[in-house]
Design an enzyme around this catalytic site. Structure first.
Site, PDB file in Angstrom:
ATOM      1  N   CYS A 136      -6.070 -10.300  -0.447  1.00 15.64           N
ATOM      2  CA  CYS A 136      -5.014 -10.280  -1.487  1.00 15.64           C
ATOM      3  C   CYS A 136      -4.328 -11.632  -1.658  1.00 15.64           C
ATOM      4  O   CYS A 136      -3.657 -11.855  -2.666  1.00 15.64           O
ATOM      5  CB  CYS A 136      -3.970  -9.226  -1.152  1.00 15.64           C
ATOM      6  SG  CYS A 136      -4.678  -7.607  -0.892  1.00 15.64           S
ATOM      7  N   HIS A 157       2.570 -10.459  -4.799  1.00 13.52           N
ATOM      8  CA  HIS A 157       1.390  -9.589  -4.796  1.00 13.52           C
ATOM      9  C   HIS A 157       1.861  -8.150  -5.006  1.00 13.52           C
ATOM     10  O   HIS A 157       2.861  -7.712  -4.426  1.00 13.52           O
ATOM     11  CB  HIS A 157       0.667  -9.757  -3.458  1.00 13.52           C
ATOM     12  CG  HIS A 157      -0.406  -8.735  -3.247  1.00 13.52           C
ATOM     13  ND1 HIS A 157      -1.361  -8.460  -4.208  1.00 13.52           N
ATOM     14  CD2 HIS A 157      -0.675  -7.910  -2.195  1.00 13.52           C
ATOM     15  CE1 HIS A 157      -2.159  -7.517  -3.751  1.00 13.52           C
ATOM     16  NE2 HIS A 157      -1.768  -7.166  -2.542  1.00 13.52           N
ATOM     17  N   ASN A 214      -2.809  -1.790  -6.775  1.00  9.77           N
ATOM     18  CA  ASN A 214      -3.041  -3.035  -6.032  1.00  9.77           C
ATOM     19  C   ASN A 214      -4.435  -3.560  -6.383  1.00  9.77           C
ATOM     20  O   ASN A 214      -5.440  -2.946  -6.026  1.00  9.77           O
ATOM     21  CB  ASN A 214      -2.928  -2.726  -4.536  1.00  9.77           C
ATOM     22  CG  ASN A 214      -3.167  -3.931  -3.651  1.00  9.77           C
ATOM     23  OD1 ASN A 214      -3.644  -4.964  -4.100  1.00  9.77           O
ATOM     24  ND2 ASN A 214      -2.851  -3.794  -2.377  1.00  9.77           N
TER      25      ASN A 214
HETATM   26  O1  UT7 Z   1      -2.666  -5.525  -0.449  1.00 11.44           O
HETATM   27  C1  UT7 Z   1      -2.782  -5.573   0.940  1.00 11.44           C
HETATM   28  C2  UT7 Z   1      -1.578  -5.170   1.545  1.00 11.44           C
HETATM   29  N1  UT7 Z   1      -1.438  -3.741   1.512  1.00 11.44           N
HETATM   30  C3  UT7 Z   1      -0.247  -3.269   1.611  1.00 11.44           C
HETATM   31  O2  UT7 Z   1       0.651  -4.066   1.619  1.00 11.44           O
HETATM   32  C4  UT7 Z   1      -0.015  -1.792   1.788  1.00 11.44           C
HETATM   33  C5  UT7 Z   1       1.074  -1.620   2.803  1.00 11.44           C
HETATM   34  N2  UT7 Z   1       1.396  -0.246   3.141  1.00 11.44           N
HETATM   35  C6  UT7 Z   1       1.975   0.599   2.254  1.00 11.44           C
HETATM   36  O3  UT7 Z   1       2.182   0.284   1.108  1.00 11.44           O
HETATM   37  C7  UT7 Z   1       2.441   1.939   2.777  1.00 11.44           C
HETATM   38  O4  UT7 Z   1       2.420   1.933   4.173  1.00 11.44           O
HETATM   39  C8  UT7 Z   1       1.580   3.118   2.243  1.00 11.44           C
HETATM   40  C9  UT7 Z   1       1.840   3.335   0.764  1.00 11.44           C
HETATM   41  C10 UT7 Z   1       0.119   2.851   2.491  1.00 11.44           C
HETATM   42  C11 UT7 Z   1       1.962   4.402   2.963  1.00 11.44           C
HETATM   43  O5  UT7 Z   1       3.345   4.672   2.778  1.00 11.44           O
HETATM   44  P1  UT7 Z   1       4.264   5.020   4.035  1.00 11.44           P
HETATM   45  O6  UT7 Z   1       5.602   5.314   3.501  1.00 11.44           O
HETATM   46  O7  UT7 Z   1       4.118   3.906   5.025  1.00 11.44           O
HETATM   47  O8  UT7 Z   1       3.634   6.364   4.545  1.00 11.44           O
HETATM   48  P2  UT7 Z   1       2.916   6.688   5.956  1.00 11.44           P
HETATM   49  O9  UT7 Z   1       1.587   6.042   6.046  1.00 11.44           O
HETATM   50  O10 UT7 Z   1       3.890   6.473   7.059  1.00 11.44           O
HETATM   51  O11 UT7 Z   1       2.704   8.256   5.788  1.00 11.44           O
HETATM   52  C12 UT7 Z   1       3.820   9.166   5.634  1.00 11.44           C
HETATM   53  C13 UT7 Z   1       3.280  10.536   5.369  1.00 11.44           C
HETATM   54  C14 UT7 Z   1       2.214  10.979   6.356  1.00 11.44           C
HETATM   55  O12 UT7 Z   1       2.346  12.371   6.566  1.00 11.44           O
HETATM   56  P3  UT7 Z   1       3.103  12.947   7.876  1.00 11.44           P
HETATM   57  O13 UT7 Z   1       2.324  12.395   9.044  1.00 11.44           O
HETATM   58  O14 UT7 Z   1       4.490  12.404   7.782  1.00 11.44           O
HETATM   59  O15 UT7 Z   1       3.020  14.405   7.703  1.00 11.44           O
HETATM   60  C15 UT7 Z   1       0.924  10.719   5.618  1.00 11.44           C
HETATM   61  O16 UT7 Z   1      -0.132  11.544   6.055  1.00 11.44           O
HETATM   62  O17 UT7 Z   1       2.650  10.580   4.071  1.00 11.44           O
HETATM   63  C16 UT7 Z   1       1.320  11.079   4.196  1.00 11.44           C
HETATM   64  N3  UT7 Z   1       0.490  10.456   3.189  1.00 11.44           N
HETATM   65  C17 UT7 Z   1       0.297  10.982   1.966  1.00 11.44           C
HETATM   66  N4  UT7 Z   1       0.748  12.105   1.404  1.00 11.44           N
HETATM   67  C18 UT7 Z   1       0.387  12.332   0.126  1.00 11.44           C
HETATM   68  C19 UT7 Z   1      -0.182   9.266   3.271  1.00 11.44           C
HETATM   69  N5  UT7 Z   1      -0.807   9.002   2.116  1.00 11.44           N
HETATM   70  C20 UT7 Z   1      -0.523  10.064   1.278  1.00 11.44           C
HETATM   71  C21 UT7 Z   1      -0.869  10.371  -0.048  1.00 11.44           C
HETATM   72  N6  UT7 Z   1      -0.396  11.519  -0.577  1.00 11.44           N
HETATM   73  N7  UT7 Z   1      -1.656   9.550  -0.792  1.00 11.44           N
END
Ligand code: UT7
Length: 318
Positions: A111, A247, A277
């Protein structure tokens, strides 16, 4: 020494739209989760290859610059999703746009690739090695997504953005840049089995894997800190920044970074709701849209910042 300037810009977004509601049918997710956790509403899906998107954006940038493709000395495509490992996407673009005299190479810093490419192009022009460069960020990321993995499949989209850089004989251009990497954290954002370590086989494709929350934290720190360092190198203050173009990985990452920098929303470019993204393409697409929307006036100070797989990060004061 004349400063290399961006004299043309363009973008290519494939017309097919994949909305959050469409994704609800493909994986265990909801429009509400994607909207509130990422700010994304839709992304584009390409039915042509990365070099086709790149060439379309590149042609637009050449037209905006009023430059014949034969005038180019170098084509750089920042991408982590080239059509093939060999030849480079840049070589295919060189042929597609008719840049018959130009050298061609791909640059993979995930990225952060567009800012890495901006630094390379700028420094090669300043060194007198080349005079005119077509720099493109282009990705066809949906090919590397596993639509049964909700943690990654909702985040990425396809597209391309391009700029022409030319020796311009004026002040300005790239005032300062920083390029960084931490290979010890390579595994937190990667596409395993997509190279010499092997391929998964004919039934499966290599897939993006990411430890989202870890990448999130490191993105906010790295983009904010490197943006501050490039301003310091350029001898400029945050109050002088006209537009911050980060980004486009997550609205919450952008908002947290802007808060660290004390920039209000009017000075931050955000377009991820429409495209998700797009990795190396995200900054040049956002730059092209900011220009189209009249948000970049002559003499404006832009700060670009990116973060991605590698891990890599980069920032530029332009
Ligand atoms: O371009 C390269 C750089 N990339 C990035 O910068 C991405 C960086 N990371 C992020 O943007 C975020 O971490 C994400 C958007 C990927 C995830 O968001 P988050 O707020 O960090 O969520 P999390 O991974 O901590 O997950 C929270 C909950 C989990 O469920 P439980 O364990 O709390 O029950 C996940 O399983 O959300 C769940 N979850 C989803 N639920 C519905 C994860 N993805 C999804 C989804 N739909 N797509």
């Amino acid at each position: 020494m004349p400063a290399p300037l961006i004299t043309g810009w363009g973008k290519c977004l494939p017309p097919a739209v994949l909305s959050n509601t469409d994704l609800e049918a493909l994986t265990d997710t909801t429009d509400d989760w994607i909207s509130t956790r990422t700010g994304m509403k839709e992304r584009r899906v390409s039915h042509v290859e990365t070099s086709d998107l790149a060439a379309a954006a590149g042609r637009e940038a050449l037209a905006a610059a009023g430059l014949d493709p034969e005038g180019l000395d170098l084509v750089i495509v920042a991408t982590c999703t080239p059509d093939r490992l060999v030849p480079s996407a840049a070589a295919l673009v060189q042929q597609k746009v008719g840049a018959t005299r130009a050298a061609a190479m791909d640059l993979n810093a995930a990225c952060s690739g567009f800012i890495y490419g901006l630094a390379v192009a700028d420094q090669m022009i300043r060194a007198g090695a080349v005079r005119r460069v077509l720099l493109i960020g282009a990705e066809k990321l949906h090919f590397f997504l596993d639509f049964s993995d909700r943690a990654t499949s909702v985040l990425f989209g396809d597209g391309a953005g391009a700029v022409v850089l030319e020796e311009a004989g004026e002040d300005g251009g790239l005032l300062a840049f920083e390029l960084g990497a931490d290979g010890t954290a390579a595994e937190i954002l990667c596409i395993p089995q997509s190279g010499t370590e092997g391929f998964p086989g004919t039934e499966r494709r290599a897939r993006v894997q990411m430890e989202g929350p870890t990448v999130f934290r490191r993105a906010v720190e790295a983009m904010g800190d490197s943006a501050l360092r490039v301003l310091e190198k350029a001898g400029l203050g945050l109050d002088e920044v006209d537009l911050f173009i980060p980004h486009q990985a997550n609205l919450r990452i952008i908002e947290a970074t802007a808060r660290r920098l004390g920039l209000d929303a009017s000075r931050v470019m955000v377009n991820l709701a429409a495209y998700g993204n797009t990795s190396a393409a995200s900054i040049p697409i956002a730059l092209a849209e900011a220009l189209e929307q009249g948000r970049v006036r002559p003499g404006a100070l832009l700060v670009l910042a990116a973060f991605g797989g590698g891990l890599t990060w980069a920032a530029a004061a332009y």
